[in-house]
Design an enzyme around this catalytic site. Structure first.
Site, mmCIF file in Angstrom:
data_model
loop_
_atom_site.group_PDB
_atom_site.id
_atom_site.type_symbol
_atom_site.label_atom_id
_atom_site.label_comp_id
_atom_site.label_asym_id
_atom_site.label_seq_id
_atom_site.Cartn_x
_atom_site.Cartn_y
_atom_site.Cartn_z
ATOM 1 N N ASP A 80 0.843 -1.191 0.000
ATOM 2 C CA ASP A 80 0.000 0.000 0.000
ATOM 3 C C ASP A 80 0.882 1.245 0.000
ATOM 4 O O ASP A 80 2.118 1.158 -0.078
ATOM 5 C CB ASP A 80 -0.984 -0.004 1.174
ATOM 6 C CG ASP A 80 -0.293 -0.003 2.541
ATOM 7 O OD1 ASP A 80 0.892 0.371 2.640
ATOM 8 O OD2 ASP A 80 -0.958 -0.377 3.528
ATOM 9 N N ARG A 177 -4.928 -5.128 -0.713
ATOM 10 C CA ARG A 177 -3.544 -4.745 -1.005
ATOM 11 C C ARG A 177 -2.881 -5.764 -1.927
ATOM 12 O O ARG A 177 -2.209 -5.417 -2.893
ATOM 13 C CB ARG A 177 -2.737 -4.645 0.297
ATOM 14 C CG ARG A 177 -3.094 -3.467 1.171
ATOM 15 C CD ARG A 177 -2.274 -3.501 2.448
ATOM 16 N NE ARG A 177 -2.725 -4.521 3.371
ATOM 17 C CZ ARG A 177 -1.921 -5.274 4.114
ATOM 18 N NH1 ARG A 177 -0.612 -5.151 4.000
ATOM 19 N NH2 ARG A 177 -2.409 -6.148 4.963
#
Length: 300
Positions: A80, A177
């Protein structure tokens, strides 16, 4: 107080932080959530209070929905925007048609390798604890299901790092993610999650969620009762039975029943909602092959 509050978790707070906030405001001990949401993400976080904390086992499997932004061309150690950049290479050749083609590959049952920065345990230790020590260990891929993956917008970038805005509906255990990182790889480069909000958790949606400020305002005004969702609300997908007086009395005492019940809805599931003749939610039961219904958790 028994029920569920649909809370809109702000970014920067852990799910446990939200539980602690609600617990301190209500001054009750039994408070819990129905599935962790990343600290940096915002969105729907159902908070169970009182007897509702006993529903967690039934709610953890709920389907989740998210809105996310994937930034292409940059890979990070956390997958991320909050991690260290590991790889950075422009992807100016990517077009919207490429993205839609790859999205089709990630719809249905897929396999994901849990990220190192996650709460998954390996050998009794959480992966993120190992990651913070600079360690990386082998992890087995796990099956998850993507029910819907919809591209909402494609944003080109003059520097070759385009972004994708998309909605996803998925099973429990799906890491958005990781989905972003894997889509980046499938497009021939890298990618990371730049933004995430959970829009849905089972029947709870962002449209009806309370911010913590709204929760506090209702609490101060003494109006929380109207925001408290009944115990049986998130169980609506389970079959339901109406019991006569004798069967209801047996269930209240945790005893199994073999008669005195009538199905008012039935999709063949094993767990069953049990109600009195007056419509009071009594328990969740488990039906046996011989027609006996055994109370699993009694709420009265």
């Amino acid at each position: 107080m028994d029920g569920i509050f649909n809370i809109l978790k702000p970014p920067g707070m852990t799910s446990h932080d939200v539980v602690a906030f609600i617990r301190s405001r209500l001054r009750v001990k039994k408070v819990g959530h129905t599935g962790t949401l990343d600290p940096n993400a915002a969105g729907v976080l159902p908070i169970c209070v009182g007897q509702a904390t006993r529903l967690t086992d039934y709610l953890l499997d709920a389907t989740k929905g998210y809105r996310a932004i994937l930034r292409l061309g940059i890979g990070t150690d956390t997958q991320d925007a909050f991690g260290q950049v590991l790889r950075k290479a422009p992807m100016p050749h990517i077009r919207e048609t490429d993205v839609r083609r790859v999205f089709q590959q990630f719809t249905g049952e897929i396999r994901q390798i849990p990220p190192m920065y996650s709460a998954v345990k390996l050998g009794g230790q959480k992966l993120y604890e190992l990651a913070r020590k600079g360690k990386e260990v082998a992890r087995e891929a796990r099956p998850v299901r993507i029910y819907a993956l919809d591209l909402l917008a494609f944003y080109p970038d003059d520097n070759g790092f385009p972004s994708l805005l998309f909605d996803v509906v998925c099973s429990k255990g799906t890491y958005i993610r990781t989905l972003c990182a894997d889509i980046g790889l499938a497009l021939g480069g890298n990618g990371h999650l730049a933004y995430l909000v959970r829009t849905m958790s089972g029947p709870f949606t962002a449209a009806s969620a309370l911010t913590l400020e709204e929760f506090e305002a209702l609490r101060t005004a003494g109006d929380l009762a109207g925001a408290l969702v009944p115990l049986d609300y998130p169980l609506a997908a389970l079959p339901a039975c109406r019991l006569d007086a004798a069967a209801a009395e047996a269930v209240r005492h945790g005893r199994s029943i073999s008669a005195g019940y009538t199905f008012i809805s039935d999709n063949g599931g094993q767990h069953v909602r049990l109600y009195s003749a007056a419509g009071e939610f009594l328990a969740v039961g488990v039906r046996q092959d011989d027609g006996i219904i055994k109370p699993d958790k009694v709420f009265v």
